[in-house]
Design a protein around this motif. Structure first.
Motif, PDB file in Angstrom:
ATOM      1  N   LYS A 124       1.999  -3.888 -14.291  1.00 53.73           N
ATOM      2  CA  LYS A 124       0.639  -3.628 -15.542  1.00 53.73           C
ATOM      3  C   LYS A 124      -0.143  -4.273 -14.906  1.00 53.73           C
ATOM      4  O   LYS A 124      -0.161  -4.853 -13.998  1.00 53.73           O
ATOM      5  CB  LYS A 124       0.303  -3.808 -16.973  1.00 53.73           C
ATOM      6  CG  LYS A 124       1.591  -3.988 -17.882  1.00 53.73           C
ATOM      7  CD  LYS A 124       1.206  -4.552 -19.632  1.00 53.73           C
ATOM      8  CE  LYS A 124       2.083  -3.562 -20.917  1.00 53.73           C
ATOM      9  NZ  LYS A 124       1.121  -5.107 -21.870  1.00 53.73           N
ATOM     10  N   GLU A 125      -1.904  -3.266 -14.887  1.00 55.89           N
ATOM     11  CA  GLU A 125      -2.156  -3.592 -13.793  1.00 55.89           C
ATOM     12  C   GLU A 125      -3.315  -4.599 -13.738  1.00 55.89           C
ATOM     13  O   GLU A 125      -3.801  -5.575 -13.220  1.00 55.89           O
ATOM     14  CB  GLU A 125      -3.514  -2.356 -14.275  1.00 55.89           C
ATOM     15  CG  GLU A 125      -3.415  -0.783 -14.422  1.00 55.89           C
ATOM     16  CD  GLU A 125      -4.306   0.324 -13.550  1.00 55.89           C
ATOM     17  OE1 GLU A 125      -5.714  -0.389 -14.294  1.00 55.89           O
ATOM     18  OE2 GLU A 125      -4.311   1.079 -13.512  1.00 55.89           O
TER      19      GLU A 125
ATOM     20  N   ARG B  19       0.057   0.334  -5.856  1.00 54.76           N
ATOM     21  CA  ARG B  19      -0.443   0.247  -7.057  1.00 54.76           C
ATOM     22  C   ARG B  19       0.330  -0.727  -8.086  1.00 54.76           C
ATOM     23  O   ARG B  19      -0.073  -2.338  -7.383  1.00 54.76           O
ATOM     24  CB  ARG B  19      -0.317   1.556  -7.355  1.00 54.76           C
ATOM     25  CG  ARG B  19      -0.759   2.740  -6.693  1.00 54.76           C
ATOM     26  CD  ARG B  19      -1.083   3.923  -6.880  1.00 54.76           C
ATOM     27  NE  ARG B  19      -1.554   5.018  -6.616  1.00 54.76           N
ATOM     28  CZ  ARG B  19      -1.589   6.873  -5.882  1.00 54.76           C
ATOM     29  NH1 ARG B  19      -1.196   6.984  -7.571  1.00 54.76           N
ATOM     30  NH2 ARG B  19      -2.652   7.145  -5.568  1.00 54.76           N
ATOM     31  N   GLN B  20       1.247  -0.599  -8.453  1.00 52.50           N
ATOM     32  CA  GLN B  20       1.283  -1.105 -10.177  1.00 52.50           C
ATOM     33  C   GLN B  20       3.087  -1.502  -9.011  1.00 52.50           C
ATOM     34  O   GLN B  20       3.881  -2.148 -10.909  1.00 52.50           O
ATOM     35  CB  GLN B  20       2.027  -0.892 -10.884  1.00 52.50           C
ATOM     36  CG  GLN B  20       0.213  -0.146 -12.334  1.00 52.50           C
ATOM     37  CD  GLN B  20      -0.721   0.997 -11.835  1.00 52.50           C
ATOM     38  OE1 GLN B  20      -0.151   1.749 -10.751  1.00 52.50           O
ATOM     39  NE2 GLN B  20      -1.752   1.177 -12.430  1.00 52.50           N
TER      40      GLN B  20
END
Length: 322
Positions: free
Chosen positions: A281-282, A315-316
């Motif tokens: 998750k971010e 990114r994630q």
């Protein structure tokens, strides 16, 4: 004493279960154990990030031949571990060896032609030098004949004046006229010979240019023949299909006796260097950095724990290398 014992037992029986000493001791130990585990879990959850949204992948290498032919042997089996350079498939090399011999023979012939063309060039240059020398000699002879003819012509002119004055006889005049005519003819012949020899020089030079071009073509053909030999040697080496890296043989689809084509997929090689792609998750990736240590568990591997490190972040998504 008997009455006292009975009273103590009765008092103990009336005591609450949770107030008994053994229960208190066991409960205290259990409480401390749960507290310790809880603190450890809390500490790990605060300092580590975890996810079960992950999968394994590897850089699978497809094995295909670079030359066609009949398979002579396949010395590996499915799921077999191999090292870089190990023989996977051997193609019958006899046709490729014959092609190599043909290319070598063609290269030798081309090199012999180069030697011959070089000799022709040298001979043509020698002929040019000889023709130039002959042309110079002919030009010199033509100049000498011209001088002789001009002298004879001058003598004839004087003889004409003298015969009009009756100073010389008709026989002497006829002799001077004959000499002038002969020397004029010799001069014309020498001039034509000189022109012919000059033409021979031009012809010899043209032969040199033609021989030089033939020599250059021969050299180009010889180089092409050498390249053909190198290509044939490479094709012969391709008869042995070897492992480009260490790994495990999978998807084996070739057996001895099969006829295979260029680019046909024979098997796949799965390297032992595996990766894990993990999705976080971010809110979990704030403190994750490349090179950090990770622990990896796989459902099919039971309780075994693998170690690795974070290779890169996208990114994630994290790529983990074992």
């Amino acid at each position: 004493p008997w009455d006292g014992a009975r009273e103590g037992a009765a008092a103990e029986a009336k005591q609450s279960f949770w107030q008994r000493r053994p229960v208190v001791v066991v409960g205290t130990v259990a409480l401390f154990g749960l507290l310790f585990c809880g603190v450890g879990y809390l500490a790990e959850s605060l300092t580590h990030e975890a996810t079960d949204d992950a999968f394994l992948y590897a850089n699978i290498i497809s094995i295909a031949p670079k030359v066609p032919g009949q398979v002579k042997s396949v010395p590996v089996k499915s799921n077999q571990a191999v090292k870089a350079g190990d023989l996977l498939v051997e193609i019958d090399p006899r046709d490729l060896a014959v092609q190599l011999d043909q290319k070598r023979a063609a290269a030798e012939s081309a090199q012999a032609n180069v030697t011959l063309f070089k000799a022709v060039v040298e001979l043509s240059r020698t002929q040019v030098a000889s023709a130039e020398a002959t042309a110079k000699q002919s030009a010199a002879e033509a100049d000498a004949s011209q001088a002789t003819a001009e002298k004879a012509k001058a003598d004839l002119k004087r003889a004409e004046e003298l015969i009009q004055n009756h100073t010389i006889s008709a026989q002497e005049f006829d002799s001077a006229k004959a000499v002038a005519t002969a020397t004029e003819a010799s001069y014309h012949a020498a001039r034509e010979k000189a022109a012919s020899n000059r033409a021979k020089v031009a012809e010899a030079q043209a032969q040199v240019e033609a021989a030089q071009k033939a020599f250059e073509r021969g050299e180009a053909q010889a180089r092409q023949a050498e390249w053909d030999v190198q290509a044939a040697e490479l094709n012969l080496s391709y008869a042995r299909v070897t492992a480009p890296a260490a790994g495990y043989v999978t998807k084996k689809a070739v057996e001895s006796g099969d006829y295979i084509q260029v680019g046909q997929k024979l098997m796949a090689l799965v390297p032992s260097d595996l990766y894990v792609t993990a999705n976080f998750k971010e809110t979990q990736v704030e403190h994750i950095r490349p090179s950090q240590a990770v622990r990896i568990t796989v459902d099919t591997a039971g309780d075994r724990v693998f170690t690795g490190h974070v290779e890169r972040m996208r990114r994630q998504r994290l790529d983990l290398r074992q």
